[in-house]
Design a protein around this motif. Structure first.
Motif, PDB file in Angstrom:
ATOM      1  N   LEU A  53     -11.202  -1.424  -1.041  1.00 27.07           N
ATOM      2  CA  LEU A  53     -11.464  -2.064   0.252  1.00 27.07           C
ATOM      3  C   LEU A  53     -10.870  -3.473   0.316  1.00 27.07           C
ATOM      4  O   LEU A  53     -10.574  -3.972   1.395  1.00 27.07           O
ATOM      5  N   ASN A  54     -10.693  -4.090  -0.845  1.00 25.48           N
ATOM      6  CA  ASN A  54     -10.126  -5.433  -0.893  1.00 25.48           C
ATOM      7  C   ASN A  54      -8.616  -5.430  -1.105  1.00 25.48           C
ATOM      8  O   ASN A  54      -8.016  -6.465  -1.387  1.00 25.48           O
ATOM      9  N   THR A  55      -7.995  -4.268  -0.927  1.00 31.20           N
ATOM     10  CA  THR A  55      -6.545  -4.123  -0.992  1.00 31.20           C
ATOM     11  C   THR A  55      -5.958  -4.408   0.388  1.00 31.20           C
ATOM     12  O   THR A  55      -6.507  -3.968   1.395  1.00 31.20           O
ATOM     13  N   THR A  56      -4.837  -5.126   0.420  1.00 32.40           N
ATOM     14  CA  THR A  56      -4.177  -5.368   1.704  1.00 32.40           C
ATOM     15  C   THR A  56      -3.327  -4.155   2.060  1.00 32.40           C
ATOM     16  O   THR A  56      -2.792  -3.477   1.180  1.00 32.40           O
ATOM     17  N   TYR A  57      -3.207  -3.885   3.364  1.00 33.39           N
ATOM     18  CA  TYR A  57      -2.413  -2.732   3.797  1.00 33.39           C
ATOM     19  C   TYR A  57      -0.921  -3.039   3.797  1.00 33.39           C
ATOM     20  O   TYR A  57      -0.101  -2.133   3.884  1.00 33.39           O
ATOM     21  N   ARG A  58      -0.584  -4.317   3.708  1.00 32.82           N
ATOM     22  CA  ARG A  58       0.808  -4.742   3.563  1.00 32.82           C
ATOM     23  C   ARG A  58       0.785  -6.141   2.972  1.00 32.82           C
ATOM     24  O   ARG A  58      -0.218  -6.846   3.080  1.00 32.82           O
ATOM     25  N   VAL A  67      -9.830  -5.011   8.048  1.00 37.93           N
ATOM     26  CA  VAL A  67      -9.412  -4.120   9.128  1.00 37.93           C
ATOM     27  C   VAL A  67     -10.642  -3.466   9.775  1.00 37.93           C
ATOM     28  O   VAL A  67     -10.755  -3.418  11.006  1.00 37.93           O
ATOM     29  N   VAL A  68     -11.577  -2.991   8.968  1.00 36.94           N
ATOM     30  CA  VAL A  68     -12.787  -2.354   9.508  1.00 36.94           C
ATOM     31  C   VAL A  68     -13.583  -3.366  10.326  1.00 36.94           C
ATOM     32  O   VAL A  68     -14.004  -3.075  11.452  1.00 36.94           O
ATOM     33  N   HIS A  69     -13.780  -4.556   9.782  1.00 37.32           N
ATOM     34  CA  HIS A  69     -14.529  -5.581  10.514  1.00 37.32           C
ATOM     35  C   HIS A  69     -13.792  -5.999  11.793  1.00 37.32           C
ATOM     36  O   HIS A  69     -14.414  -6.228  12.834  1.00 37.32           O
ATOM     37  N   ALA A 168      -4.749   4.281  10.644  1.00 37.45           N
ATOM     38  CA  ALA A 168      -3.532   4.595   9.878  1.00 37.45           C
ATOM     39  C   ALA A 168      -3.240   3.521   8.829  1.00 37.45           C
ATOM     40  O   ALA A 168      -2.713   3.844   7.758  1.00 37.45           O
ATOM     41  N   HIS A 169      -3.579   2.263   9.107  1.00 35.53           N
ATOM     42  CA  HIS A 169      -3.423   1.245   8.056  1.00 35.53           C
ATOM     43  C   HIS A 169      -4.218   1.663   6.818  1.00 35.53           C
ATOM     44  O   HIS A 169      -3.746   1.522   5.684  1.00 35.53           O
ATOM     45  N   GLU A 172      -2.769   5.236   5.321  1.00 34.97           N
ATOM     46  CA  GLU A 172      -1.456   5.049   4.686  1.00 34.97           C
ATOM     47  C   GLU A 172      -1.595   4.281   3.372  1.00 34.97           C
ATOM     48  O   GLU A 172      -0.907   4.584   2.406  1.00 34.97           O
ATOM     49  N   THR A 173      -2.481   3.295   3.339  1.00 32.18           N
ATOM     50  CA  THR A 173      -2.716   2.546   2.103  1.00 32.18           C
ATOM     51  C   THR A 173      -3.336   3.454   1.047  1.00 32.18           C
ATOM     52  O   THR A 173      -2.975   3.389  -0.129  1.00 32.18           O
ATOM     53  N   MET A 174      -4.243   4.318   1.478  1.00 33.08           N
ATOM     54  CA  MET A 174      -4.903   5.227   0.536  1.00 33.08           C
ATOM     55  C   MET A 174      -3.913   6.187  -0.119  1.00 33.08           C
ATOM     56  O   MET A 174      -4.132   6.604  -1.266  1.00 33.08           O
TER      57      MET A 174
END
Length: 179
Positions: A53-58, A67-69, A168-169, A172-174
């Motif tokens: 969850l603390n990973t950036t999507y880019r 992103v969720v918040h 999708a962010h 795609e990260t997952m």
């Protein structure tokens, strides 16, 4: 048009395209996307660890938790904008600093808090959308920073896109962890 190297990371489903016409099919599709986002989002993020969850999507982007918040904050503002447009004649809405909000302490809370907010907000949005007649879909508000007039119909299409865009962010990260 030249694409930026991180264009796909920024816009994994592409940039928002304003609909050329508003049909009952488009309204139904937008409503369904908004109706189902909370469950679809929950299904994806509930299985993530804190580290994920603390990973950036880019690079330089928000974490998946942010992103969720952000979705909760953004869609909370959307609901207020819809209600303003329904109850006032062409109101000017209050913009907000999305990046500034993303750096507030509440963005360190577990994502469950924002998942609950989204569930309630989306129930309200869908109840309103499903009750609209043509006149209500055409009610509008002004975004003063952008100088753009948004109808509720346009905003519904935008928030449906916004829902899928940020989901999708996450998805795609997952995918990088499945390799």
């Amino acid at each position: 048009m030249t694409t930026q190297p991180d264009e796909h990371l920024r816009y994994p489903i592409g940039r928002f395209a304003k609909p050329s016409e508003y049909t009952s099919e488009l309204f139904a599709q937008s409503i369904n996307t908004i109706k189902t986002l909370p469950a679809r989002l929950r299904a994806e993020v509930i299985k993530l660890t804190d580290a994920q969850l603390n990973t950036t999507y880019r690079p330089g982007g928000w974490t998946l938790k942010q992103v969720v918040h952000h979705l909760a904050d953004s869609h909370m503002n959307a609901l207020m904008r819809i209600k303003l447009a329904l109850t006032e004649e062409h109101p000017s809405i209050k913009p907000y600093d999305e990046a500034g909000w993303a750096n507030q302490i509440d963005y360190s809370l577990p994502v469950e808090s924002s998942l609950k907010i989204l569930e309630g907000i989306h129930q309200h949005m869908v109840a309103l959308y499903e009750s609209f007649d043509e006149a209500q879909w055409n009610r509008s508000f002004l975004h003063p920073e952008r100088g753009v007039v948004y109808t509720i119909a346009l905003s519904a299409a935008m928030y449906a896109w916004h829902s899928n865009h940020h989901l999708a962010h996450i998805t795609e990260t997952m995918k990088q962890w499945d390799k």
